[in-house]
Design a protein around this motif. Sequence first.
Motif, short mmCIF file in Angstrom:
data_model
loop_
_atom_site.label_atom_id
_atom_site.label_comp_id
_atom_site.label_asym_id
_atom_site.label_seq_id
_atom_site.Cartn_x
_atom_site.Cartn_y
_atom_site.Cartn_z
N MET A 108 -3.38 -6.04 4.56
CA MET A 108 -4.20 -5.13 5.36
C MET A 108 -3.53 -3.77 5.53
O MET A 108 -4.17 -2.73 5.40
N ALA A 109 -2.22 -3.78 5.82
CA ALA A 109 -1.50 -2.52 6.02
C ALA A 109 -1.47 -1.69 4.74
O ALA A 109 -1.68 -0.46 4.78
N LEU A 110 -1.26 -2.33 3.62
CA LEU A 110 -1.23 -1.61 2.34
C LEU A 110 -2.60 -1.06 2.01
O LEU A 110 -2.74 0.10 1.60
N SER A 111 -3.63 -1.87 2.19
CA SER A 111 -5.00 -1.41 1.91
C SER A 111 -5.36 -0.21 2.78
O SER A 111 -5.95 0.77 2.31
N VAL A 115 -8.64 0.63 -2.25
CA VAL A 115 -8.35 -0.48 -3.15
C VAL A 115 -9.62 -1.24 -3.51
O VAL A 115 -10.56 -1.32 -2.71
N ASP A 116 -9.63 -1.80 -4.71
CA ASP A 116 -10.62 -2.81 -5.05
C ASP A 116 -10.13 -4.15 -4.52
O ASP A 116 -10.90 -4.93 -4.00
N SER A 117 -8.81 -4.40 -4.67
CA SER A 117 -8.22 -5.62 -4.12
C SER A 117 -6.70 -5.48 -4.05
O SER A 117 -6.10 -4.74 -4.82
N VAL A 118 -6.16 -6.21 -3.11
CA VAL A 118 -4.71 -6.35 -2.96
C VAL A 118 -4.46 -7.83 -2.71
O VAL A 118 -5.00 -8.40 -1.77
N LEU A 139 8.02 -11.01 -0.86
CA LEU A 139 6.63 -10.56 -0.96
C LEU A 139 6.35 -10.15 -2.39
O LEU A 139 7.13 -9.39 -2.98
N THR A 140 5.26 -10.62 -2.94
CA THR A 140 4.80 -10.20 -4.27
C THR A 140 3.36 -9.74 -4.11
O THR A 140 2.52 -10.50 -3.64
N VAL A 141 3.10 -8.51 -4.48
CA VAL A 141 1.76 -7.96 -4.32
C VAL A 141 1.27 -7.37 -5.64
O VAL A 141 2.03 -6.72 -6.36
N VAL A 142 0.02 -7.67 -5.95
CA VAL A 142 -0.64 -7.11 -7.12
C VAL A 142 -1.91 -6.43 -6.64
O VAL A 142 -2.71 -7.04 -5.91
N GLY A 143 -2.06 -5.18 -7.03
CA GLY A 143 -3.22 -4.43 -6.57
C GLY A 143 -4.10 -3.94 -7.70
O GLY A 143 -3.65 -3.74 -8.82
N VAL A 144 -5.36 -3.77 -7.37
CA VAL A 144 -6.31 -3.10 -8.24
C VAL A 144 -6.75 -1.87 -7.45
O VAL A 144 -7.47 -1.99 -6.45
N VAL A 145 -6.23 -0.71 -7.87
CA VAL A 145 -6.45 0.53 -7.14
C VAL A 145 -6.81 1.63 -8.14
O VAL A 145 -5.93 2.23 -8.75
#
Length: 141
Positions: free
Chosen positions: A58-61, A71-74, A96-102
């Motif tokens: 949520m914070a990253l988005s 973002v489209d998704s995180v 933490l491992t995060v993959v985003g579609v931005v």
Amino acid sequence: MPARGTAEWKGDLRSGAGTFTAGDSISGDYSFKSRFEDGPGANPEQLIAAAHASCFSMALSNALASAGTPVDSVQTRAVVTLRPVDGVPTITAIALTVVGVVPGLDDAGFKEAAEGAKKGCPVSRALAGVPEITLDASLAS
């Protein structure tokens, strides 16, 4: 708005069992085996991992949308490590491992925003006493 959780434990540590409720709709069972021996059921560290992954996402988005790159998704995975320290079970690390579609954002910009979210999300701040919190951030290819 305060967040609420409850738990009840019955019996001794090794043969007892517990139940928990988080909010109004999340509930489960936990035991010594589910916590320390990879047995069936939940454990507090899983709840911490889910809370951290949710808050961080949520914070990253929010940070990315505020910067003009919604973002489209995180998707975030958090792995909480529990190990004995001086004979006492202790959370020693969170990965933490995060993959985003931005759309419109490069990898460097995503990593920079992810680092900011790691420092600023309320759960990260609450877990500041954990000796090691790592972050692997990337855009989906």
